[in-house]
Enzyme design. Structure first.
Site, PDB file in Angstrom:
ATOM      1  N   LEU B  74       0.808  -1.092  -0.005  1.00 29.26           N
ATOM      2  CA  LEU B  74       0.000  -0.106   0.010  1.00 29.26           C
ATOM      3  C   LEU B  74       0.851   1.305  -0.017  1.00 29.26           C
ATOM      4  O   LEU B  74       0.627   2.388   0.489  1.00 29.26           O
ATOM      5  CB  LEU B  74      -0.905  -0.024   1.299  1.00 29.26           C
ATOM      6  CG  LEU B  74      -2.144  -1.026   1.223  1.00 29.26           C
ATOM      7  CD1 LEU B  74      -2.850  -1.057   2.359  1.00 29.26           C
ATOM      8  CD2 LEU B  74      -2.978  -0.903   0.093  1.00 29.26           C
ATOM      9  N   ASN B 100      -9.592   4.468  -3.063  1.00 25.50           N
ATOM     10  CA  ASN B 100      -9.474   3.576  -2.144  1.00 25.50           C
ATOM     11  C   ASN B 100      -8.603   4.200  -0.918  1.00 25.50           C
ATOM     12  O   ASN B 100      -7.609   4.805  -1.201  1.00 25.50           O
ATOM     13  CB  ASN B 100      -8.631   2.468  -2.588  1.00 25.50           C
ATOM     14  CG  ASN B 100      -8.602   1.121  -1.835  1.00 25.50           C
ATOM     15  OD1 ASN B 100      -7.746   1.378  -0.881  1.00 25.50           O
ATOM     16  ND2 ASN B 100      -9.348   0.277  -2.267  1.00 25.50           N
ATOM     17  N   CYS B 130      -6.469  -5.657   2.501  1.00 23.85           N
ATOM     18  CA  CYS B 130      -5.237  -5.654   2.028  1.00 23.85           C
ATOM     19  C   CYS B 130      -4.327  -6.899   2.424  1.00 23.85           C
ATOM     20  O   CYS B 130      -4.265  -6.716   3.787  1.00 23.85           O
ATOM     21  CB  CYS B 130      -4.334  -4.388   1.687  1.00 23.85           C
ATOM     22  SG  CYS B 130      -2.848  -4.718   1.333  1.00 23.85           S
ATOM     23  N   LYS B 166     -14.549  -2.521   0.414  1.00 20.20           N
ATOM     24  CA  LYS B 166     -13.786  -3.595  -0.398  1.00 20.20           C
ATOM     25  C   LYS B 166     -13.493  -4.860   0.460  1.00 20.20           C
ATOM     26  O   LYS B 166     -12.707  -4.660   1.432  1.00 20.20           O
ATOM     27  CB  LYS B 166     -12.715  -3.065  -1.024  1.00 20.20           C
ATOM     28  CG  LYS B 166     -11.927  -4.191  -1.851  1.00 20.20           C
ATOM     29  CD  LYS B 166     -10.914  -3.482  -2.816  1.00 20.20           C
ATOM     30  CE  LYS B 166     -10.339  -4.323  -3.857  1.00 20.20           C
ATOM     31  NZ  LYS B 166      -9.376  -3.539  -4.690  1.00 20.20           N
ATOM     32  N   THR B 194      -7.302  -9.281  -3.295  1.00 17.25           N
ATOM     33  CA  THR B 194      -6.627 -10.512  -3.547  1.00 17.25           C
ATOM     34  C   THR B 194      -6.560 -11.605  -2.708  1.00 17.25           C
ATOM     35  O   THR B 194      -6.791 -11.494  -1.252  1.00 17.25           O
ATOM     36  CB  THR B 194      -4.919 -10.157  -3.685  1.00 17.25           C
ATOM     37  OG1 THR B 194      -4.829  -9.299  -2.498  1.00 17.25           O
ATOM     38  CG2 THR B 194      -4.708  -8.950  -4.835  1.00 17.25           C
ATOM     39  N   GLY B 218      -5.319 -11.620 -10.851  1.00 14.34           N
ATOM     40  CA  GLY B 218      -5.153 -12.257 -12.416  1.00 14.34           C
ATOM     41  C   GLY B 218      -6.449 -13.336 -12.444  1.00 14.34           C
ATOM     42  O   GLY B 218      -7.025 -13.897 -11.545  1.00 14.34           O
ATOM     43  N   GLY B 244     -12.009  -9.339  -9.845  1.00 18.12           N
ATOM     44  CA  GLY B 244     -11.026 -10.506  -9.764  1.00 18.12           C
ATOM     45  C   GLY B 244     -10.767 -11.041 -11.134  1.00 18.12           C
ATOM     46  O   GLY B 244     -11.706 -12.020 -11.515  1.00 18.12           O
ATOM     47  N   GLY B 245      -9.603 -10.820 -11.559  1.00 20.89           N
ATOM     48  CA  GLY B 245      -9.400 -11.627 -12.894  1.00 20.89           C
ATOM     49  C   GLY B 245     -10.050 -11.264 -13.916  1.00 20.89           C
ATOM     50  O   GLY B 245     -10.195 -12.179 -15.066  1.00 20.89           O
ATOM     51  N   THR B 267      -5.423  -6.564 -12.698  1.00 23.92           N
ATOM     52  CA  THR B 267      -4.106  -7.238 -13.097  1.00 23.92           C
ATOM     53  C   THR B 267      -3.886  -6.737 -14.641  1.00 23.92           C
ATOM     54  O   THR B 267      -3.084  -6.660 -15.353  1.00 23.92           O
ATOM     55  CB  THR B 267      -3.850  -8.420 -12.661  1.00 23.92           C
ATOM     56  OG1 THR B 267      -4.013  -8.446 -11.196  1.00 23.92           O
ATOM     57  CG2 THR B 267      -2.595  -9.087 -13.209  1.00 23.92           C
TER      58      THR B 267
END
Lengths: 257, 304
Positions: B74, B100, B130, B166, B194, B218, B244-245, B267
């Protein structure tokens, strides 16, 4: 950007040289720049996921070259790219080498780090600068593109750890013998080589620029995954992004880990 | 631009539902050289804290199968410099700005939120998820009591902007955390952050990244994210922003069907800086080909 692969040459068991056609890229590229290259040719393949950074090795008549070593999934896929097919890459990224009208310079390189030095040697040669090359490798397989370098360098000193090609030992030894004749040193290669070269240059009060290779995700300054620690004018340590403020740094300011 | 992609979340209108995800798009301005930021629905700016944060030691990233691990930690310039130096540059673009933010304590969360609430941004996104910092971050997102407290206390000082929370996927039951955040006053949920992961170099026998573990992102995490958005949609009534991905428009549609009201692209921005803009175009074409009037018609419409 997209470009046609016009050559994907296996130099030996480890190294490949890819030549790509792109007027747009070539018109923007300067010595020191790098680019992010997409290893896979199909959009639905997400493994490997990230693009790979490569230094611009050479440009000529609307074409540029990248030198790569077979190391993982990405470079293995690159080695399978057929001549005539298209490949995606970013525009030239990062900063460039700096020139201050030095008359004689030394280039110090090893491994794939030799790539941006070829482009640099050619540029300096065209500016009437006298260029010497100090080229170190572990074995004879790591010594590449010598004939190309011969076109632009007045003197080339090769060393290998096993002594099969050139002198036995590390490249900073012959460099240290001649170092006083150079107005500037440019280096790219393994970190230990860059550190030793920078320390030698500092000792002799010669300006030194090194091009670093850090693991990168984006190559555009967003991910903060490729930091380099550099001392500022006040001697304080600052974080720099290898992809934006680099890859070329003043070797005398880098904090080597 | 077609009206079929216009959306509204908590009273904030977006020209399209494609938002770039925090941590993958810097302060937005890094990408201005490469793409037209005006074409994005929104930008979620990198996690901002009260004071400047230098992040974790190098190495911080490693590629994994169809994904990547990161332990950036961060890193950011702090709320004051963000508002004075970065925000004015970002405000030149016609896109929604979500910031964020995070803190090491509830007091810090509250203080950053209070400052941001008075700034020229559109929405706040509270990061309680995070995995890469020891204090704060995931600690707030994996304990329901702490999630409630931090959302409740922060919400009290936010007068002008909607609050997105989040969520972390690193919990046994994400429904519980969605419910708690909603009850504490969250206006929307973004999911997921993540997944905690690790990779080891077998030559050196050491972890690849200095923090030992990192956040996995990813395409590798997309099925987990889809499942979690689906579970959240069945549990809560506030809007969900799916993350997410996402790599293409098909992934966006999948998130919508699972229950999303907007999405964030993470990503994929690293792989192709133009991806978000390409997805906007592809989505328009998809809706047209399916004769769907508005993308919002797809939210939660998975047939089970």
């Amino acid at each position: 950007m997209k470009g046609k692969v016009v050559n994907n040459l296996m130099l030996n068991d480890k190294y490949y040289l890819m030549e790509i056609e792109s007027e747009e890229f070539v018109s923007k590229a300067k010595p020191g720049h790098f680019m992010m290259v997409k290893a896979q040719q199909y959009d639905y393949l997400y493994d490997p996921l990230l693009r790979r950074p490569f230094g611009v090795c050479d440009i000529e008549r609307g074409r540029f070259k990248i030198l790569y070593i077979l190391i993982g999934k990405g470079t293995n896929l690159l080695s399978q790219v057929k001549v005539g097919s298209y490949i995606e890459f970013s525009e030239p990224l990062g900063n460039t080498f700096n020139f201050n009208n030095e008359k004689t310079v030394a280039l110090v390189g090893g491994g794939v780090g030799i790539a941006p030095l070829l482009f640099l040697a050619k540029y300096l040669y065209n500016q009437d600068v006298l260029v010497d090359l100090y080229y170190g490798g572990k074995t004879e397989d790591d010594i590449l593109l010598i004939d190309e370098f011969k076109k632009y360098c007045q003197h080339i000193e090769v060393t290998t750890e096993n002594g099969k090609v050139g002198k036995k030992g590390i490249v900073t030894l012959p460099l240290s013998e001649n170092i006083k004749k150079y107005g500037k040193i440019y280096a790219c290669g393994p970190k230990r080589m860059l550190q030793a070269t920078s320390e030698l240059a500092i000792e002799h009060n010669i300006p030194v620029e090194v091009s670093l290779d850090e693991r990168m995700a984006c190559g555009m300054g967003a991910c903060l995954g490729c930091l380099v620690y550099v001392k500022n004018d006040k001697g304080e340590i600052e974080q720099k992004r290898c992809c934006v403020e680099g890859p070329v740094f003043d070797g005398a300011r880098i904090v080597w880990e | 631009m077609s009206k079929s992609l216009e959306i509204e979340i908590c009273g904030v209108k977006f020209k399209n539902p494609i938002i770039t995800a925090s941590g993958t798009f810097g302060y937005g301005i890094e990408y201005a050289r490469f793409i037209d930021l005006n074409r994005l629905g929104g930008i979620s700016v990198k996690g901002i804290s009260l004071k400047e944060t230098k992040g974790n030691k190098m190495p911080r990233i490693m590629e994994t199968n169809a994904g990547m691990l990161n332990a950036i930690g961060l890193q950011n310039v702090g709320v004051e410099r963000f508002i004075n130096e970065k925000l004015p540059l970002l405000k030149k673009y016609d896109t929604r700005i979500i910031v964020n933010f995070w803190g090491k304590s509830i007091e810090e969360y509250v203080e950053v939120a209070r400052i941001l609430d008075e700034s020229e941004i559109d929405m706040l996104e509270m990061n309680i998820s995070c995995p890469n910092i020891k204090e704060g971050g995931i600690a707030f997102g994996t304990d329901p009591k702490m999630t409630y407290s931090v959302v409740y206390e922060t919400k009290k000082v936010i007068k002008n902007k909607p609050l997105i929370v989040k969520l972390s996927p690193n919990v046994t039951d994400i429904k519980l955390f969605g419910k708690v955040a909603e009850e504490a006053g969250a206006d929307a949920i973004s999911a997921i952050n993540t997944l905690l992961g690790m990779a080891i170099n077998i030559e050196t026998q050491k972890p690849y990244i200095s923090n030992i573990t990192g956040g996995l992102s990813g395409p590798a995490i997309k099925p987990v994210a889809i499942r979690m958005v689906y579970e959240l949609y069945k549990t809560i009534s506030i809007p969900i922003i799916g993350i997410g991905g996402i790599m293409n428009y098909k992934d966006v549609v999948e998130f919508y069907l699972a229950g999303a009201s907007a999405v964030q692209i993470g990503t994929a921005n690293f792989v192709n800086p133009e991806i978000s803009i390409q997805i906007v175009k592809e989505l328009e074409d998809y809706l047209k080909s399916k004769s769907i009037d508005k993308i919002t018609d797809l939210t939660g419409k998975v047939i089970v």
